[in-house]
Structure formats: C-alpha cells, structure tokens
Design an enzyme around this catalytic site. Structure first.
Site, PDB file in Angstrom:
ATOM      1  N   CYS A   2       0.855  -1.183   0.000  1.00 30.57           N
ATOM      2  CA  CYS A   2       0.000   0.000   0.000  1.00 30.57           C
ATOM      3  C   CYS A   2       0.892   1.234   0.000  1.00 30.57           C
ATOM      4  CB  CYS A   2      -0.868   0.021   1.248  1.00 30.57           C
ATOM      5  SG  CYS A   2      -1.857  -1.462   1.475  1.00 30.57           S
ATOM      6  N   ARG A  27       1.520   1.182  -6.085  1.00 26.67           N
ATOM      7  CA  ARG A  27       1.727   0.241  -4.972  1.00 26.67           C
ATOM      8  C   ARG A  27       0.440  -0.513  -4.628  1.00 26.67           C
ATOM      9  NH1 ARG A  27       6.380   2.070  -1.895  1.00 26.67           N
ATOM     10  NH2 ARG A  27       5.557   1.057  -0.056  1.00 26.67           N
ATOM     11  N   TRP A  74      -3.644  -1.972  -1.357  1.00 26.62           N
ATOM     12  CA  TRP A  74      -3.675  -3.283  -2.017  1.00 26.62           C
ATOM     13  C   TRP A  74      -4.137  -4.229  -0.921  1.00 26.62           C
ATOM     14  CZ3 TRP A  74      -0.726  -8.003  -1.723  1.00 26.62           C
ATOM     15  CH2 TRP A  74      -1.025  -8.898  -2.756  1.00 26.62           C
ATOM     16  N   ASN A  98       0.887   0.532   5.939  1.00 25.10           N
ATOM     17  CA  ASN A  98       1.348  -0.360   4.871  1.00 25.10           C
ATOM     18  C   ASN A  98       2.040  -1.527   5.554  1.00 25.10           C
ATOM     19  OD1 ASN A  98       2.306  -1.573   2.526  1.00 25.10           O
ATOM     20  ND2 ASN A  98       4.224  -0.397   2.592  1.00 25.10           N
ATOM     21  N   GLY A  99       1.580  -2.745   5.282  1.00 23.60           N
ATOM     22  CA  GLY A  99       2.213  -3.929   5.875  1.00 23.60           C
ATOM     23  C   GLY A  99       1.156  -4.898   6.383  1.00 23.60           C
ATOM     24  N   GLU A 478       9.457 -15.186 -18.869  1.00 19.41           N
ATOM     25  CA  GLU A 478       9.164 -13.772 -18.626  1.00 19.41           C
ATOM     26  C   GLU A 478       8.142 -13.251 -19.636  1.00 19.41           C
ATOM     27  OE1 GLU A 478       9.286 -11.441 -16.666  1.00 19.41           O
ATOM     28  OE2 GLU A 478       9.248  -9.581 -17.834  1.00 19.41           O
ATOM     29  N   LYS A 482       4.620 -11.516 -18.648  1.00 18.70           N
ATOM     30  CA  LYS A 482       4.214 -10.185 -19.121  1.00 18.70           C
ATOM     31  C   LYS A 482       2.830 -10.239 -19.749  1.00 18.70           C
ATOM     32  CE  LYS A 482       6.643  -7.423 -17.654  1.00 18.70           C
ATOM     33  NZ  LYS A 482       7.132  -8.335 -16.719  1.00 18.70           N
ATOM     34  N   GLU A 485       0.062 -11.113 -17.103  1.00 18.63           N
ATOM     35  CA  GLU A 485      -0.213 -10.185 -16.002  1.00 18.63           C
ATOM     36  C   GLU A 485      -0.859  -8.890 -16.470  1.00 18.63           C
ATOM     37  OE1 GLU A 485       3.008  -8.560 -13.738  1.00 18.63           O
ATOM     38  OE2 GLU A 485       4.395  -8.712 -15.399  1.00 18.63           O
ATOM     39  N   HIS A 501       7.972 -33.494 -24.379  1.00 19.40           N
ATOM     40  CA  HIS A 501       7.764 -34.350 -23.188  1.00 19.40           C
ATOM     41  C   HIS A 501       6.415 -34.071 -22.549  1.00 19.40           C
ATOM     42  CE1 HIS A 501      11.853 -35.802 -23.526  1.00 19.40           C
ATOM     43  NE2 HIS A 501      12.243 -34.549 -23.683  1.00 19.40           N
ATOM     44  N   LYS A 601       2.753  -3.165  -7.415  1.00 20.03           N
ATOM     45  CA  LYS A 601       4.106  -3.054  -7.972  1.00 20.03           C
ATOM     46  C   LYS A 601       5.121  -3.852  -7.162  1.00 20.03           C
ATOM     47  CE  LYS A 601       7.327  -1.574 -10.651  1.00 20.03           C
ATOM     48  NZ  LYS A 601       7.425  -2.173 -11.995  1.00 20.03           N
TER      49      LYS A 601
HETATM   50  C1  AGP Z   1       6.870  -8.013 -12.801  1.00 19.61           C
HETATM   51  O1  AGP Z   1       6.261  -7.708 -14.066  1.00 19.61           O
HETATM   52  C2  AGP Z   1       5.864  -8.336 -11.760  1.00 19.61           C
HETATM   53  N1  AGP Z   1       5.066  -7.202 -11.518  1.00 19.61           N
HETATM   54  C3  AGP Z   1       6.427  -8.992 -10.516  1.00 19.61           C
HETATM   55  O2  AGP Z   1       6.700 -10.322 -10.885  1.00 19.61           O
HETATM   56  C4  AGP Z   1       7.723  -8.420  -9.887  1.00 19.61           C
HETATM   57  O3  AGP Z   1       8.808  -8.630 -10.761  1.00 19.61           O
HETATM   58  C5  AGP Z   1       7.986  -9.186  -8.583  1.00 19.61           C
HETATM   59  O4  AGP Z   1       6.918  -8.934  -7.706  1.00 19.61           O
HETATM   60  C6  AGP Z   1       9.319  -8.804  -7.905  1.00 19.61           C
HETATM   61  O5  AGP Z   1       9.287  -7.448  -7.531  1.00 19.61           O
HETATM   62  P1  AGP Z   1      10.687  -6.778  -7.062  1.00 19.61           P
HETATM   63  O6  AGP Z   1      11.602  -6.812  -8.261  1.00 19.61           O
HETATM   64  O7  AGP Z   1      10.347  -5.397  -6.635  1.00 19.61           O
HETATM   65  O8  AGP Z   1      11.225  -7.639  -5.935  1.00 19.61           O
END
Ligand code: AGP
Length: 606
Positions: A2, A27, A74, A98-99, A478, A482, A485, A501, A601
C-alpha cells in the site's frame, strides 16, 4: 503493498495528499482515502477502487484542513471496500498503514473483551482501536501511539493523526519503508520519496524500528531502543517529471521506450564512457567464492535465471537459483564460499527480504541488485549494485528487468575476469557488445507497428505458448508472465526442447506459439523444436534476425525481424519484443496496462 502519505502543510492538505497518492497508486489501487484535522476536528473521505473515485468524492464532499494523512490500498485483510479503506479511525485517532500486523487477531480479541466494536475485517483497525484504548487510559497522543506500536508484531509503516492536533503526525516503520520530507515550515510523510517529489527532495529515511514525532518545524526520531537519534537528511534527486508519462499513453509504454537510455546509463555507471572501468565492482573479489546462490521473485527471478546461464558458461561458476517464496522455507544448507545475490526492483519484496534474512550470517557475502538504493534489502546487504532504471511506475516490470540483466551481465564479466575464465581482451569485447545494446534496442522499438498488428490477433485468443532455449528459456517464462499479467490471457513459457515431453499435446491451430530464436548456438535446435510444433498445426510467431527468418521462417504464421545480436546480449535485446507483444495485446484487449487487476508493484506482504 500500500502507499501512505502525511502532510503538515501551510495550504489545504487534501489536494496535496491526493497528488502524493497518485505517485503511490502503483503500490496498490483497491481503495483510497484521506483524513484531515480542520478546526481541531478529524474527518475522513474514502472510496473503493482507483484514486479517481476518491477525487470525484472530494469534489462533491470537500475536506478542509492543513494537516492530513492518506492511503492507497492493495487489500490483504478484508476485501476491497469503502469500509475497509484506510484511514481507519477510532474515536479521536486516524491511522494509515502499509504492511501486515501478524498478531492482529489476538489484539482484536483483547479489544473485543474490553468492549470495543470492530467495523471492518482489517488488521489496521486494530491499530486505531488500540490507540483509542490508550488515549482513554489517559495517555497523550504520542504516548498512546508508542504504547500501541509496542504491542504490534509484523510489518508496518504507520502514520497517525489526532483529533484536536493540527500540528502533529506520529510515524513508525518496521519492515516497510517510510520517508519524511522536509519543507519550509511544512513536513511530509511518504512510503517513498516519489510521493514527496512534488513537494520536496529533502528526505530523511526512517530506519527499521524508528518512531518519529513530527510537527511543521520539528522532527524527533527514536530508535528501536527508544533512544533519540538523528537520521541523515538527504537531497534525493527524483525528477518529478520522470514520474510522468511524457506523452505516452501508459507508464509501461514510456518505460519500454526508456530502455535504450537507462541501459546506456547503467553501462556508463559501471564502465565509463570509453573503455574505462569505474572501479565500482572492485571490492567484489570473486576469487573468494566457489558458488553463487540467486534468489528473487517474478520478473526479477527470471533475470536471475538468465544470469545462471551467463555465470556458468562465461565465468564457470556454479549457480543455484530459486524463487524467494519457496527458498525462504526450504531451509537450504548454505555451503562455505557462497556469494548470495538478491535481485529486486523495489528492494522491499517481502519474500525476497525474508530469503535474504535467512541467508544472512550463513553466506560469505550478500549482494543486492536493486532500483532502490535506500531499500530494506540494500540496507541489509554487504554490497548493493544499483540498476539505474529510474522510477518504474508500471506494475509490469520492463526497464527494471533489462537493467537488472545488464548489471548481471556486467557482474558476470567481472567474475569471469577474476576467475581467469576469460582474458582481459575477451572481457573488453563483451563490454563493447554491451555498449551496442542501446542502439539495437532502439531498432527493436521500431517494431511497434508490426507487433501491434500481431497483437490485434493475439487479443482474440485464450492461450499462448512462449518457447526459448538456453539463456533465452528464462525469457520465454518472462514473456509469458508479461502477457498474462497485463492482458489476462493464459500464457506459458517452455524450454523448447521440453515441449515433446508432454506440453506439445497443447498444440492446436487456436494456440499461437511465440518462438524467441536469436541466431545463437542453439538456433538450429530451437528451429527443429519449432518444426515439431508446426507439423502438428501449431501457429508459430517466429522472432529472429533476417538470416534466421530466411532459414526457418518459410511456413510460420507471423514473423518479427530483429537486428542481429551477439549471444551474450540476446536475452536482453529479445526482452523488447516480448514486452511489446504483451503491451500491445493488453491495449487491444482494453485491460488496465499500468494497474492490472489483483496486482501491485511490489508485494511487501507474504
Ligand atoms: C513483474 O512484471 C511483476 N510485476 C512482478 O513479478 C515483480 O517482478 C515481482 O513482484 C518482484 O518485484 P521486485 O523486483 O520489486 O522484488
């Protein structure tokens, strides 16, 4: 994760709080709210959903007052709703958090027995009610907040505001970052310096366990032992414009486009303008290590996985990689002469931080590669290497990923030199290749129209496969992340040699298969795997250079032509089409590119 803000200002707090929250929406954006004290009276406005909903509410129900706190959420405990939105208020106190308060249930039970009634399912309401209890026991606001914090277990960045107090904020941090901004006759609190950039760049970061008493003209900080301390006031040069979209439709588009610039900055930071060595890696002596452990989450993990190939093939150092959420509970034995590397854009991801703390005291040295030099991970490492990506707002990591890879490749070359696995001349040639990367990326960015046309068709499908081999295999993972997500299309990445396989059963004419195939030493292997797929009706999108498309592109569904590139930097360059495919597909689908559903994020909770 958050975002929290606080203002003791000379002007109306509400618009300042909302502007600061805009910088923190990356965030989390399940709900937002502010509270102010006006003529001594504490009042709140909250709204579920994006910050724009709160702004709309404030137009119709304005909130006056020059002291205030704000929050963008969040959701962890309690569904996204107005009732669960922060600030949480209990009588004369409001708090933003936040936490995660891990002992909130015990505290909840204790307060319920005292007759306190809960309105929400959140852990944060417990903090507000416990503070109200201490106030009702006769404690003054600061002491009431201090007594509450002493009862909390878990991770928190907190900011308290009290009825009748227009020149007081109380802040505390444990496991979640918190910054204090110094104005002229004003003071600010923010989850990070980005939020405060429009108001000030004079920043004091609180340390773990710090407690701060803030007025417009004073800042008193006490450490975890209750001792008064002075924390450094830094001039943090976050260019507020760099957190704008600069004419792009989305932050993600801007950040994809920034990659040539930020990567050249990263290369220059470590290797100067010409063929110099900045000396910034001198203290890392790889001769003292026999193995490397790499731990991260999500996209940062895929950067580590890519670097495994580099460290092992170029520097001949064995590497173990793992995702932090698994590693932190795996109780892995750590051998002597191990270098533990943690990669994290935010430097605050809870799983990665927990993994780092597991390794602390076991590995010989801990090195963090991050975009946040003031983060918790940076503070708890022996060495920190910045990636210099600049502020990354889009939830989907793009420029941070390629900057992580760039720094990891630079580190690999340094390690290979130390271990005498390559000569100085070979190292120089690899750095020269790295210096060509920004120009090659600029060429790849010109593929936007070709990729946009392909994306229009991808936006109609429900499943996509990404294939890669060798050091490109992590990029297949990756690329799939992308796409899923931000477009919400199901996508899987596979090692192309692994398809036969089992996963090849997925191949049908409805499922596009994106083959990432730079002409590296495994190109022919990848092409033969691709032909196994096409023999079964698979619709292949082949991404390669002109020669590669000439050799293997005859019967594929679509092609994307990349500039020729050396093997080492291919995984960094080929990230660009993978990012652009995801971006343009998401735009075609109309999903929220910068703030995809259910995401944040940086995940600073388990
Ligand atoms: C990346 O596109 C994602 N949003 C997510 O996987 C991110 O890379 C992951 O949460 C790690 O975050 P960080 O690099 O801040 O540790």
């Amino acid at each position: 994760m958050c975002g929290i803000v606080g203002v003791l200002g000379l002007h109306e707090a509400a618009p300042i709080l909302v502007e600061a929250l805009k910088k923190l929406e990356y965030r989390g954006y399940d709900s937002a709210g502010i509270a102010t004290v006006n003529n001594g009276r504490l009042e709140r406005r909250r709204a579920v959903g994006k910050l724009v909903n709160l702004s709309d509410r404030l137009v119709h129900e304005p909130l006056a007052g020059k002291a205030g706190i704000g929050h963008t959420r969040w959701a962890t405990h309690g569904a996204p709703s107005e009732v669960n939105a922060h600030p949480h208020q209990a009588g004369p106190v409001a708090v933003v958090h936040n936490g995660i308060i891990e002992n909130f249930q015990d505290l909840r039970d204790e307060l319920a027995q005292k007759g306190y009634v809960f309105q929400t399912q959140t852990d944060t309401e417990t903090v507000a009610l416990l503070t109200q209890f201490h106030l009702e026991q006769g404690l003054a606001p600061v002491e009431a907040a201090k007594a509450t914090i002493a009862r909390l277990r878990g991770a928190y960045a907190l900011c308290f505001l009290f009825d009748g107090h227009e020149d007081l904020l109380v802040a505390a941090r444990q496991g979640s970052p918190l910054a204090i901004g110094h104005g002229v006759g004003e003071m600010f609190v923010g989850s990070d310096a980005i939020a405060l950039a429009p108001m000030t760049n004079e920043i004091t970061y609180l340390n773990e366990g710090d407690f701060a008493i803030i007025t417009r003209n004073s800042l008193d900080i006490f450490d975890v032992d209750g001792q008064a301390v002075v924390r450094e006031k830094k001039n943090v040069s976050i260019d507020a414009t760099r957190v704008e979209k600069s004419g792009h439709k989305h932050y993600m588009a801007k950040e994809i486009a920034e990659q040539p610039v930020v990567i050249s900055e990263a290369v220059r930071y470590y290797h100067g303008l010409e063929d110099q060595d900045s000396g910034r890696l001198d203290e890392i002596d790889f001769t003292q290590f026999d193995r490397i452990l790499m731990v991260a989450c999500g996209t940062a993990y895929y950067a580590c996985f890519t670097a495994k190939y580099w460290f092992e093939q170029i520097a001949r150092i064995p590497v173990e990689v793992d995702v932090a959420s698994e590693f932190r509970y795996r109780e892995a034995p750590i051998s002597p002469r191990t270098l533990a590397i943690f990669v994290s854009q935010s430097g605050e991801t809870a799983d990665t931080l927990a993994a780092l703390r597991y390794v602390s005291g076991k590995a010989d040295k801990i090195l963090t590669i991050t975009n946040s030099a003031e983060s918790s991970m940076a503070r708890e490492s022996d060495w920190t290497l910045p990636i210099l990506a600049g502020v990354e707002i889009g939830v989907a990591s793009t420029k941070a990923f390629t900057c992580q890879l760039t720094v990891l490749l630079i580190l690999t070359i340094e390690a290979a030199l130390s271990k005498k696995a390559i000569s100085a001349d070979e190292a120089r040639h690899k750095i020269i290749a790295l210096r060509t990367l920004p120009g090659l990326m600029s060429q790849a960015l010109e593929l936007r129209d070709v990729i946009d046309l392909i994306a229009q068709e991808l936006s109609e499908v429900s499943d996509v496969l990404f294939l890669g081999r060798g050091a490109i295999y992590p990029l297949a993972l990756e690329g799939a992340l992308k796409l899923k997500e931000i477009s919400y299309i199901h996508a899987e990445g596979y090692a192309s040699g692994e398809l036969k396989h089992g996963p090849i059963a997925l191949v049908d004419p409805q499922t596009p298969i994106i083959v990432l195939a730079p002409r590296d030493r495994l190109f022919e292997k990848t092409v033969s795997n691709m032909q196994e797929v096409m023999a079964r009706g698979g619709k292949v999108i082949l991404i390669s250079d002109a020669q590669g498309l000439k050799e293997a592109g005859a019967d594929v569904w679509k092609t994307i032509e990349m500039p020729p590139v050396s093997d080492e930097i291919a995984p960094i360059l080929y990230a660009v089409p993978a990012q652009m495919i995801a971006y343009h597909t998401a735009v075609a689908k109309g999903t929220d590119v910068d703030q995809p559903r259910n995401l944040a994020k940086s995940v600073t909770v388990e």
